[in-house]
Design an enzyme around this catalytic site. Structure first.
Site, short mmCIF file in Angstrom:
data_model
loop_
_atom_site.label_atom_id
_atom_site.label_comp_id
_atom_site.label_asym_id
_atom_site.label_seq_id
_atom_site.Cartn_x
_atom_site.Cartn_y
_atom_site.Cartn_z
CB CYS A 1 9.75 42.79 16.39
SG CYS A 1 10.82 42.70 14.94
CG HIS A 2 12.70 38.73 15.70
ND1 HIS A 2 12.69 39.84 14.90
CD2 HIS A 2 13.07 37.69 14.91
CE1 HIS A 2 13.04 39.51 13.67
NE2 HIS A 2 13.28 38.21 13.65
#
Length: 171
Positions: free
Chosen positions: A104-105
């Site tokens: 994800c991030h």
């Protein structure tokens, strides 16, 4: 023989992106050590479902203590990349060609470490342009494995593929 995996994490991590890979790693016989600014701190996921107590402070560990690095998503990686200690920690794994798992991030920490240039990778769509500016060959795929070292995924929906490829690299 199980591997020792460093997990850099702070408040506002994505709950499922931390707990599901951690369980998969532990079920396969690996040890996961959570690392934040200070040992013993309690951190909470952004969904409020998962709380964990930090095993080690960043000043008490070295990349040489670990076989791999795990970076869960959420807002945690963006907070951690503001601290040069976490940036250098992540960079050391990339430079030493040790396995790195970012979902994800999570790649935000690798962007700040200037470790994505020339690498195939993925991440949450909102950081795609940032990854491209960092020199990554961005792929919109559930899991991307680069150089037998880096495993990246986009969202919680990609966790099964992320876990599968991370565990394959740990063999």
């Amino acid at each position: 023989m199980g591997k020792k995996i460093a997990c850099v994490i702070t408040d506002m991590f994505e709950d499922s992106e931390y707990i599901e890979p951690t369980r998969a790693f532990m079920d396969a016989g690996h040890e996961v050590v959570s690392i934040e600014k200070e040992q013993g701190k309690n951190v909470t996921g952004k969904q409020g479902e998962i709380k964990t107590t930090i095993d080690k402070g960043i000043d008490d560990v070295s990349p040489s203590d670990f076989d791999a690095l795990f970076i869960p998503g959420g807002f945690s990686p963006d907070q951690l990349r503001a601290d040069h200690r976490f940036v250098q920690f992540a960079k050391a794994f990339m430079d030493d060609k040790k396995p790195v798992f970012a979902i994800c991030h999570g790649p935000q920490l690798l962007i700040t470490a200037k470790s994505l240039e020339g690498r195939k990778a993925t991440g949450y769509k909102s950081i795609q342009v940032d990854m491209e500016y960092a020199g990554a060959d961005y792929k919109d795929e559930e899991v991307v494995v680069c150089g037998g070292q880096l495993v990246t995924s986009r969202t919680p929906n990609d966790i099964p593929a992320f876990n599968r490829e991370a565990l394959n690299l740990l063999k």
